[in-house]
Design an enzyme around this catalytic site. Structure first.
Site, PDB file in Angstrom:
ATOM      1  N   MET A  30       4.070  -7.700  24.833  1.00 27.24           N
ATOM      2  CA  MET A  30       4.285  -7.514  23.398  1.00 27.24           C
ATOM      3  C   MET A  30       3.149  -6.678  22.810  1.00 27.24           C
ATOM      4  O   MET A  30       2.934  -6.679  21.592  1.00 27.24           O
ATOM      5  CB  MET A  30       4.403  -8.865  22.697  1.00 27.24           C
ATOM      6  CG  MET A  30       5.611  -9.652  23.200  1.00 27.24           C
ATOM      7  SD  MET A  30       6.201 -10.883  22.036  1.00 27.24           S
ATOM      8  CE  MET A  30       4.779 -11.928  21.910  1.00 27.24           C
ATOM      9  N   HIS A  37      -3.347  -8.406  30.397  1.00 30.71           N
ATOM     10  CA  HIS A  37      -2.207  -7.512  30.646  1.00 30.71           C
ATOM     11  C   HIS A  37      -2.558  -6.487  31.726  1.00 30.71           C
ATOM     12  O   HIS A  37      -1.745  -6.200  32.619  1.00 30.71           O
ATOM     13  CB  HIS A  37      -1.825  -6.734  29.383  1.00 30.71           C
ATOM     14  CG  HIS A  37      -1.409  -7.579  28.223  1.00 30.71           C
ATOM     15  ND1 HIS A  37      -2.137  -7.673  27.074  1.00 30.71           N
ATOM     16  CD2 HIS A  37      -0.311  -8.363  28.037  1.00 30.71           C
ATOM     17  CE1 HIS A  37      -1.515  -8.474  26.209  1.00 30.71           C
ATOM     18  NE2 HIS A  37      -0.404  -8.898  26.779  1.00 30.71           N
ATOM     19  N   GLN A  61      12.162 -14.331  19.911  1.00 33.14           N
ATOM     20  CA  GLN A  61      11.423 -15.420  20.548  1.00 33.14           C
ATOM     21  C   GLN A  61      10.410 -16.077  19.614  1.00 33.14           C
ATOM     22  O   GLN A  61       9.686 -16.991  20.018  1.00 33.14           O
ATOM     23  CB  GLN A  61      10.732 -14.949  21.833  1.00 33.14           C
ATOM     24  CG  GLN A  61       9.522 -14.062  21.621  1.00 33.14           C
ATOM     25  CD  GLN A  61       9.012 -13.500  22.930  1.00 33.14           C
ATOM     26  OE1 GLN A  61       9.679 -12.688  23.575  1.00 33.14           O
ATOM     27  NE2 GLN A  61       7.832 -13.938  23.360  1.00 33.14           N
TER      28      GLN A  61
END
Ligand code: AMP
Length: 279
Positions: A30, A37, A61
């Site tokens: 995201m 990440h 979500q």
């Protein structure tokens, strides 16, 4: 690095790579990228010929619209970071691109995974996660997809969805990356003040304490003591601390089972989660 914003362009590029026998690695994110990440991107680069990262703040979500509005968005910086680590492709679609009208996701029965911890406390969250990851998987069909153990329950949900929907995709779980203080890296950490960051170290301190005492104390006693420790720890607000089976997140019946401790807490209006292997 190539930047694509539509599935059509992305699929045309990927088809050529697959036709040339190359293996595709996929890292969904995201954005607001950090070294957690990047560790997934590095794993993919190590294992695959082409590494694709997606950046998409998935509205379906979020069960809290304020949390969605406040979610950090740092696209230009993210692109530079991905370029620096030699990611091959970044995919940054719009909400309309991801969810065309009438798009439907097949139902996947999650059982315990939906009734404990993140599943219980964030109604609809995992349905949204399966919707977005399922959509990406259908369109991209990577050989490998990489997910962090930071979101351990999410990783379990993805594995279940892949098996239920027969996606021919290898799911690779990657270990949690932490700051030097032990705090698990998270896109949400940038919303914390310096004192908030310091206080947030209490999560990993409690997880480490639970690990140290796992063989010595009954689980109920560990849970009781961690909860009591949080009550004395203003301004941290504990949402849950639970010990569960690492495979299905069901309650632990005996200490021979593979076990993990899971924690969620609020600090300065930011929700943080973490977990640790207890065996
Ligand atoms: P997010 O952008 O928060 O949706 O995360 C994208 C992916 O990065 C997910 O698979 C996360 O589990 C993973 N991730 C986030 N933080 C970390 C971390 N500290 N260590 C390892 N993986 C992480």
């Amino acid at each position: 690095m190539l930047v694509f914003r539509t599935f059509k362009e992305l699929r045309a590029f990927l088809k050529k790579q697959v036709d040339n026998g190359l293996k595709i690695g996929f890292v969904p994110t995201m954005g607001a990228l950090h070294d957690g990440h990047i560790s997934l991107i590095s794993k993919s680069i190590e294992k695959c010929d082409i590494t694709l990262c997606s950046i998409f703040v998935n509205p379906t979500q979020f069960n809290d619209s304020e949390d969605l509005d406040r979610y950090p968005r740092t696209e230009v910086r993210d692109i530079h970071l991905l370029e620096a680590v030699k990611c091959d492709v970044v995919f940054i679609p719009s909400v309309d691109e991801v969810y065309p009208p009438n798009y439907k996701t097949p139902h996947v029965e999650l059982d315990t995974l939906e009734s404990v911890m993140e599943g219980a406390l964030r109604p609809g969250h995992f349905t949204g996660v399966m919707q977005v990851v399922g959509r990406f998987f259908e369109q991209i069909l990577p050989d490998y997809a990489f997910f962090g153990e930071k979101d351990y329950q999410q990783l379990a949900v993805i594995k279940k969805m892949v098996s239920h929907r027969n996606f021919p995709i290898n799911i690779v779980g990657c270990e949690i990356q932490r700051e030097a203080t032990g705090l698990a890296m998270s896109s949400r950490n940038i919303r914390l003040s310096n004192s908030g960051l310091k206080n947030a170290e209490f999560l990993i301190e409690q997880l480490n304490w639970a690990k140290k005492n796992y063989e010595l104390l009954p689980n109920s006693e560990i849970e009781k003591r961690v909860k009591a420790a949080f009550l004395e720890q203003n301004p941290l607000e504990l949402e849950y601390f639970e010990i569960a089976d690492s495979n299905n997140l069901a309650p632990i019946l005996n200490k021979d089972q593979p076990a993990r401790a899971f924690i969620a807490a609020h600090i300065e209006g930011v929700r943080l989660i973490d977990n640790i292997d207890l065996n």
